[in-house]
Write a protein that holds these residues in place. Sequence first.
Motif, PDB file in Angstrom:
ATOM      1  N   HIS A 117     -18.834 -23.634  37.293  1.00 35.73           N
ATOM      2  CA  HIS A 117     -18.493 -22.321  37.357  1.00 35.73           C
ATOM      3  C   HIS A 117     -17.872 -22.290  38.829  1.00 35.73           C
ATOM      4  O   HIS A 117     -18.503 -21.471  39.272  1.00 35.73           O
ATOM      5  CB  HIS A 117     -18.514 -21.606  36.149  1.00 35.73           C
ATOM      6  CG  HIS A 117     -20.547 -21.263  36.888  1.00 35.73           C
ATOM      7  ND1 HIS A 117     -21.081 -19.890  37.357  1.00 35.73           N
ATOM      8  CD2 HIS A 117     -21.091 -21.833  36.435  1.00 35.73           C
ATOM      9  CE1 HIS A 117     -21.700 -20.005  37.644  1.00 35.73           C
ATOM     10  NE2 HIS A 117     -22.153 -21.293  37.118  1.00 35.73           N
ATOM     11  N   VAL A 120     -21.655 -26.581  42.687  1.00 38.90           N
ATOM     12  CA  VAL A 120     -22.975 -26.296  43.078  1.00 38.90           C
ATOM     13  C   VAL A 120     -23.705 -26.606  44.394  1.00 38.90           C
ATOM     14  O   VAL A 120     -23.566 -28.295  44.355  1.00 38.90           O
ATOM     15  CB  VAL A 120     -23.364 -27.547  41.444  1.00 38.90           C
ATOM     16  CG1 VAL A 120     -24.648 -27.453  41.712  1.00 38.90           C
ATOM     17  CG2 VAL A 120     -22.608 -26.178  40.639  1.00 38.90           C
ATOM     18  N   SER A 126     -19.618 -18.757  43.342  1.00 36.75           N
ATOM     19  CA  SER A 126     -19.873 -18.307  41.893  1.00 36.75           C
ATOM     20  C   SER A 126     -19.511 -18.115  41.015  1.00 36.75           C
ATOM     21  O   SER A 126     -19.122 -16.694  41.070  1.00 36.75           O
ATOM     22  CB  SER A 126     -21.553 -18.631  41.875  1.00 36.75           C
ATOM     23  OG  SER A 126     -22.191 -18.386  40.421  1.00 36.75           O
ATOM     24  N   GLN A 129     -19.843 -17.703  33.536  1.00 41.25           N
ATOM     25  CA  GLN A 129     -20.008 -19.008  33.158  1.00 41.25           C
ATOM     26  C   GLN A 129     -19.145 -19.124  32.597  1.00 41.25           C
ATOM     27  O   GLN A 129     -18.484 -18.586  32.230  1.00 41.25           O
ATOM     28  CB  GLN A 129     -21.482 -19.121  32.728  1.00 41.25           C
ATOM     29  CG  GLN A 129     -22.587 -18.924  33.317  1.00 41.25           C
ATOM     30  CD  GLN A 129     -22.661 -20.740  33.196  1.00 41.25           C
ATOM     31  OE1 GLN A 129     -22.177 -21.632  32.772  1.00 41.25           O
ATOM     32  NE2 GLN A 129     -23.589 -20.688  33.908  1.00 41.25           N
ATOM     33  N   LEU A 434     -26.917 -16.537  36.980  1.00 46.63           N
ATOM     34  CA  LEU A 434     -26.003 -17.684  37.698  1.00 46.63           C
ATOM     35  C   LEU A 434     -25.400 -17.987  36.240  1.00 46.63           C
ATOM     36  O   LEU A 434     -24.389 -18.874  36.117  1.00 46.63           O
ATOM     37  CB  LEU A 434     -25.347 -18.257  38.953  1.00 46.63           C
ATOM     38  CG  LEU A 434     -25.842 -16.909  40.026  1.00 46.63           C
ATOM     39  CD1 LEU A 434     -25.705 -17.378  41.194  1.00 46.63           C
ATOM     40  CD2 LEU A 434     -24.487 -16.343  39.641  1.00 46.63           C
ATOM     41  N   SER A 438     -25.138 -23.917  38.854  1.00 44.32           N
ATOM     42  CA  SER A 438     -25.229 -22.736  40.225  1.00 44.32           C
ATOM     43  C   SER A 438     -25.258 -23.492  40.454  1.00 44.32           C
ATOM     44  O   SER A 438     -26.440 -23.934  41.198  1.00 44.32           O
ATOM     45  CB  SER A 438     -24.876 -21.758  39.320  1.00 44.32           C
ATOM     46  OG  SER A 438     -24.970 -21.429  37.866  1.00 44.32           O
ATOM     47  N   GLU A 513     -32.229 -17.728  32.438  1.00 45.21           N
ATOM     48  CA  GLU A 513     -31.335 -19.351  32.690  1.00 45.21           C
ATOM     49  C   GLU A 513     -32.408 -19.714  32.577  1.00 45.21           C
ATOM     50  O   GLU A 513     -32.171 -21.263  32.158  1.00 45.21           O
ATOM     51  CB  GLU A 513     -31.198 -19.645  34.259  1.00 45.21           C
ATOM     52  CG  GLU A 513     -29.968 -18.962  34.659  1.00 45.21           C
ATOM     53  CD  GLU A 513     -30.076 -18.701  35.888  1.00 45.21           C
ATOM     54  OE1 GLU A 513     -29.206 -18.168  36.784  1.00 45.21           O
ATOM     55  OE2 GLU A 513     -31.112 -17.696  36.906  1.00 45.21           O
ATOM     56  N   GLY A 580     -21.019 -14.228  37.019  1.00 46.33           N
ATOM     57  CA  GLY A 580     -21.331 -14.840  38.741  1.00 46.33           C
ATOM     58  C   GLY A 580     -21.753 -14.107  39.467  1.00 46.33           C
ATOM     59  O   GLY A 580     -22.203 -13.015  39.517  1.00 46.33           O
ATOM     60  N   GLN A 581     -20.827 -14.602  41.101  1.00 45.90           N
ATOM     61  CA  GLN A 581     -21.657 -13.915  41.929  1.00 45.90           C
ATOM     62  C   GLN A 581     -21.207 -11.764  42.341  1.00 45.90           C
ATOM     63  O   GLN A 581     -22.137 -11.313  42.741  1.00 45.90           O
ATOM     64  CB  GLN A 581     -21.233 -14.283  43.491  1.00 45.90           C
ATOM     65  CG  GLN A 581     -20.035 -14.050  43.456  1.00 45.90           C
ATOM     66  CD  GLN A 581     -19.405 -15.573  44.687  1.00 45.90           C
ATOM     67  OE1 GLN A 581     -19.924 -16.503  45.378  1.00 45.90           O
ATOM     68  NE2 GLN A 581     -18.411 -14.589  45.597  1.00 45.90           N
TER      69      GLN A 581
END
Length: 760
Positions: A117, A120, A126, A129, A434, A438, A513, A580-581
């Motif tokens: 996504h 990396v 980012s 997902q 994330l 990631s 995570e 994401g970010q």
Amino acid sequence: MDPPAYRDASLPIAERVADLLGRMTIGEKVAQMTCLWNERHTKLLGPDGRFDPDVAGRHFGRGDGLGQIGRPSDAAGGAKPGLVPAESATESNVIQRWFIEHSRLGIPVMFHDEALHGHVAVGATSFPQPIGLGATFDPDLVERLYQMTAAESRCRGIHQALGPVVDVARDPRWGRVEETFGEDPHLVSELGVAAVRGLQAGLGEGRGVVATLKHFAAHSQPESGNNCGPVSVSERHLRETFLTPFERAIRLADARSVMASYNEVDGVPSHASKWLLGAVLRGEWGFRGFVVSDYYAIRELAERPELYGHHVAEDGLHAAVLAVQAGVNVELPEADCYRELPAALEAGLVKESELDALVAPLLAMKFELGLFENPYVDESAPPTIVGAAAHRELALEAARKTVTLLENDGILPLRIESLRTIAVIGPNADRPLLGGYSGRPAAVSTVLQAIRERVGGSAEVLHHEGCKITVGGSWWEDEVVPSDPEQDRRSIAEAVRVAQLADVVLLVVGGNEQTSREAWMSNHLGDRTSLELFGSQNDLVNALAETGKPIVSVLSNGRPLAVANLASKSAALLEVWYLGQEGGRAVAEAIFGDYSPGGKLPVTIPRSVGHLPAYYNYRPSARRGYLFDDVTPLYPFGYGLSYARFEFSAPRLSSERIGVDQAVTVSVDLTNVSDRHGDEVVQVYVRDLVSSVTRPVKELKAFQRVTLGPGETRSVSLELTRESFAFWNIDTQFVVEPGDFEVMVGPSSADLQTVRLTIE
């Protein structure tokens, strides 16, 4: 002397490949089938983590070259700390130059990296997902997003992306659900095709990267939900559910690489399956690219120490033979079993012609990428491309489109002017999440940060963690340490005191995570036997509910969770997955009504782990009922609310009768009957009413995300083709059987209007 034909860019690639292949020794051919990843620290790099020509010379000085190098962006020591964009480009150029100049034939190296996504790597953008991208139901967005991912990767020297994942997620216990686009073959196919098109756009022009479809095949319904477990499905089920996204991504988007899966199907590991990699992939589908192994998976055909083995080979040499005969072109991530191929040739276990057939597509891809003419990247480009403003904006757009509203009693959107104090509580409130695979973006927004920025001085924002999910919680940490219950009890009591000071509680819970991730070793697990909120989170929910304060809950997680308790005690509930970010900002904007959430569930949310399997497209004899429990899901596939309200007209067909090879168009008028802009997803399902083998009660076959202004009406027309009605019949033939079908249209799999279609 004229240069060799393979150096002549004006010749067809096939001629260049034949010429080069004819000049190669056995050692050079085997080298093209191997890779270097962790071992680069001892075979390429010096003590400072940078390329050292003396070290490289000791290991590759004989001039055979090398096929691939894995994850060069983390060359300074794994994911931590990694190389910044400009350093990545410089390092890849230095390594590329050395191999070209120090191999006999000057064959360039191909660099691969993860791009689940976003790239990396340090500094890379980012995005949400894939499970979140599935919630967008927006192929155009997905294509643009992966095109940006390719640009960020290629400018750093990457040529191949290990993605997209087009597994169809059928078991929420499996820790890799977050890596998929969801539970439905059609949704996964449409988004998978879009991802491949995005990644491979400009492939030979220095912009695109080779897309690698993962994991071939049926990796996503492992026995007991355990990663890499055996898969026991019929050929019909395999073809209709798990192979469909791969076939469509190859036929419609020309995906150029496929990664074989760790698992076995019907007793045959994918890396040794001549039927899967040969008869189906290359024979039926005409695949012209190359197959890579999953990391260390060829070794697992025998036995991988301290993990497991399939025991279909007695050692690494015989594992290499099986993989070659099945059609695995490259062994990732290290030269392990394929180092034995010269010995296998000498023993007569494989033929040189078999190696030639596997090396040829690898050389063809390097020619197509233009690596023989332009092997280096512009070292000044990455700072202007990686993490660019346009990429950050697209990350925000994707996060907004991912957010899915599951419950709302009218409390959302919140009105700042009516609030004096907001309590932001929960273990995920101020945590960057994330998910797996990631990179490390330049900045990540959390929900707490974004709420404070959005509110400014208009209201006081209080915060408390409430409880922990796990101690630490990093995807990279092998050991998962549950939080201490006694510490959690004290923390929950403190959170309650904070909540009592507020007008509204914003509760941010879910997973992290570690509680949902790839289980890649026996000491690094991520599959679960429960779908309940982990640790003390339900205790936190119950304690906050007792305060009587209204609770707006946000779920951030990588797999569907059984959240009936949370839903019953929340005035509103948002499922956001891993955004994401820009995730915190997207959540804050949704809560305060800067936009209306329009995401839809790409997977069914079950009531409990005992309700599995829970996917919506089940067979007619399933879901008959349970003693003392409801058989329906907590939230169905395709479900999602909005601040806007929409009405669907009755669906219309372009014809009520068609032939078996004809298409039909289904149309519906969609009206926004509210005073807010909003998105709705028009979903079209079909059911074959009488068939030679049992068929699902409904199957998604078309969809379109639509944005409408207040009071706006739009006619939406979607085409259903022969493939929409075809299936693998009693004789294992892909056909349309004449008869009556139901065509169903609506905003979710559980809210549909039906029209009858006859196929003659």
